[in-house]
Design a protein around this motif. Structure first.
Motif, PDB file in Angstrom:
ATOM      1  N   GLU A 352       0.850  -1.196   0.000  1.00 14.85           N
ATOM      2  CA  GLU A 352       0.000   0.000   0.000  1.00 14.85           C
ATOM      3  C   GLU A 352       0.882   1.242   0.000  1.00 14.85           C
ATOM      4  OE1 GLU A 352      -3.313   2.251   2.828  1.00 14.85           O
ATOM      5  OE2 GLU A 352      -3.465   0.081   2.498  1.00 14.85           O
ATOM      6  N   ARG A 353       0.596   2.155  -0.949  1.00  8.53           N
ATOM      7  CA  ARG A 353       1.360   3.400  -1.013  1.00  8.53           C
ATOM      8  C   ARG A 353       0.906   4.309   0.120  1.00  8.53           C
ATOM      9  NH1 ARG A 353       0.618   8.406  -3.242  1.00  8.53           N
ATOM     10  NH2 ARG A 353      -1.301   7.810  -4.330  1.00  8.53           N
ATOM     11  N   VAL A 354       1.865   4.812   0.893  1.00 11.52           N
ATOM     12  CA  VAL A 354       1.547   5.701   2.001  1.00 11.52           C
ATOM     13  C   VAL A 354       1.960   7.136   1.726  1.00 11.52           C
ATOM     14  CG1 VAL A 354       1.571   3.883   3.737  1.00 11.52           C
ATOM     15  CG2 VAL A 354       3.690   5.073   3.201  1.00 11.52           C
ATOM     16  N   ASP A 355       2.883   7.339   0.804  1.00  8.54           N
ATOM     17  CA  ASP A 355       3.171   8.675   0.293  1.00  8.54           C
ATOM     18  C   ASP A 355       3.841   8.497  -1.068  1.00  8.54           C
ATOM     19  OD1 ASP A 355       6.017   8.340   0.651  1.00  8.54           O
ATOM     20  OD2 ASP A 355       5.812   8.974   2.729  1.00  8.54           O
ATOM     21  N   ALA A 356       4.315   9.567  -1.643  1.00  3.15           N
ATOM     22  CA  ALA A 356       4.816   9.502  -3.014  1.00  3.15           C
ATOM     23  C   ALA A 356       5.989   8.552  -3.173  1.00  3.15           C
ATOM     24  CB  ALA A 356       5.211  10.905  -3.476  1.00  3.15           C
ATOM     25  N   ASP A 357       6.756   8.361  -2.116  1.00  2.05           N
ATOM     26  CA  ASP A 357       7.985   7.576  -2.237  1.00  2.05           C
ATOM     27  C   ASP A 357       8.021   6.333  -1.359  1.00  2.05           C
ATOM     28  OD1 ASP A 357       9.153   9.544  -3.982  1.00  2.05           O
ATOM     29  OD2 ASP A 357       9.483  10.785  -2.213  1.00  2.05           O
ATOM     30  N   ALA A 358       6.933   5.998  -0.713  1.00  3.31           N
ATOM     31  CA  ALA A 358       6.999   4.901   0.255  1.00  3.31           C
ATOM     32  C   ALA A 358       5.774   3.996   0.157  1.00  3.31           C
ATOM     33  CB  ALA A 358       7.113   5.454   1.668  1.00  3.31           C
ATOM     34  N   ARG A 359       6.024   2.713   0.353  1.00  2.00           N
ATOM     35  CA  ARG A 359       4.957   1.715   0.434  1.00  2.00           C
ATOM     36  C   ARG A 359       5.145   0.881   1.694  1.00  2.00           C
ATOM     37  NH1 ARG A 359       6.156   1.773  -5.071  1.00  2.00           N
ATOM     38  NH2 ARG A 359       4.351   2.035  -6.454  1.00  2.00           N
TER      39      ARG A 359
END
Length: 415
Positions: A352-359
């Motif tokens: 799940e993507r939590v921000d533009a650069d992190a899952r």
């Protein structure tokens, strides 16, 4: 008629998969907590027993990983309603579909060792006799397709004793959550290693990772410490399939002088008539009902699973038995989209993507309408959270624990 293992697995897997539903109206995600560990606050934990009573959950266990190491674990409630025994560090929960990421790690260990190839067809390694003979798409299912749930196979056959396994979609094109695919890959692993699933897991992962209370089958420790699950309030009781079956198989294993943990397909074929003779009608219908199951039969204490996800994190020094860093990154890289831009399948994990650069990686589990489990990890910050419950209403409990600990209301909870 008693619930067969396959019927039970079919019911259980529905809640563990990510349904392909129309995307909801998405609002801005709440800020992700990065200011303190994912250990729930004392205030939240003080109120947790009330949530457990509300959802009819007698037992809960929570473990937290910080900086890539087990940092905290604690049990709540009772492991058995009748005896009143408390949930403690030895309590063995059914991990349900959390079994799948562990098996995926074992498979990737074999890929690193050159024993398996991710993009090679399963039929090149082993063609079980339960495959449909008129389905050419079966020839195209790869190891990678199984781990990313892109095999095109159904979840579980209702009647494996008479229905051949065939695809329902083209392999590699879309997500079809499939326990059948994991079981076939389990047969492949047994073929190429000459070991049972539990033997392989104990040697390659459980022992080196310190997961001493974990097993894919049944043993004296599991029998002594297994948590008893209860259905959700008002729900129709369902047979606790694995828990009901293993004690019936144990005397057969002892008579044959071979522990259940060492049973392979051939052992199960030989033992099936004996098992059917001592079990209620319909409990054992094919050899697969007598074996460990890579998709669903893992059991262990919550801190064991936290130790496992710690090894899914980046580590300063990797031990020889661990998967390579490049393999670990591939495990957590998007393979097939579930909700483009938001949710993906990795290799064994959901992402799940939590921000533009992190899952974040995560997985849920549900066995017999009595055991609800959830694990989530933030690989960038090397933190994780595992929750195991012994009640059919456990989803409502673990979702509240995840929200309280991480500060995030995961999109996966709305699927």
């Amino acid at each position: 008629m008693p619930t067969s293992r396959r019927r039970f697995l079919a019911m259980a897997s529905a809640s563990a998969s990510l349904a392909l539903l129309p995307a909801p109206a998405l609002q801005a995600a709440p800020p992700v907590r990065d200011d303190r560990p994912w250990i729930p606050s004392d205030a939240f934990l003080a109120g947790l027993p009330e949530w457990m009573r509300a959802f009819g959950v007698p037992g809960v266990a929570i473990a937290v990983v910080e900086r890539g190491e087990l940092a905290w674990h604690r049990g709540f409630g009772v492991a058995d309603v009748e005896s009143g025994a408390a949930v403690d560090a030895d309590s063995v929960f059914e991990c349900a579909s959390l079994s799948k990421p562990v098996f995926a790690y074992l498979v990737l260990q074999l890929v690193d060792a050159g024993v398996l190839q991710l993009d090679r067809a399963l039929v090149d390694y082993h063609r079980p006799d339960f495959l449909a003979g008129d389905d050419p798409r079966l020839e195209r299912i790869s190891v990678r397709d199984v781990l990313r749930h892109g095999s095109g196979l159904p979840d579980w056959r209702a009647h494996p004793e008479r229905d051949p396994l065939r695809t329902i979609a083209e392999p590699g094109q879309r997500v079809n959550y499939s326990g059948e695919a994991f079981f076939w890959l389990q047969r492949v692993v047994e073929t190429v290693t000459g070991q049972s699933l539990d033997q392989l897991a104990q040697r390659r992962l459980f022992e080196p990772a310190g997961m001493r209370g974990s097993t894919y089958t049944w043993n004296a420790h599991a029998a002594r410490h297994s948590v008893t699950g209860v259905p959700a309030p008002g729900a129709q009781p369902v047979v606790q399939t694995f828990r009901a079956q293993w004690p019936l198989l144990q005397p057969l294993a002892e008579a044959q002088g071979k522990p259940l943990s060492a049973w392979t397909w051939d052992d199960a074929v030989r033992a099936l008539p004996l098992a059917q003779a001592v079990a209620p009608e319909g409990m054992f219908v094919w050899p697969g009902d007598l074996l460990a199951n890579a998709a669903a039969s893992l059991r262990g204490p919550v801190q064991d699973y936290a130790r496992f996800i710690a090894h899914v994190m980046r580590r300063e020094t990797r031990q020889e038995w661990e998967i390579a860093e490049a393999t670990r990154q591939a495990m957590l890289a998007p393979q097939l989209a579930v909700r483009p831009g938001w949710l993906d399948k990795g290799l064994g994990w959901n992402l799940e993507r939590v921000d533009a650069d992190a899952r974040w990686f995560f997985h849920g589990g549900s066995n017999a309408g009595r055991y609800k489990t959830f694990a989530v990890g933030d690989p960038q910050r090397r933190r994780g959270l595992v929750v195991m419950t012994s009640g059919g209403g456990g989803t409502g409990v673990y979702q509240r624990i995840v929200r309280a600990a991480t500060g995030r209301d995961m999109l996966a909870f709305d699927l």
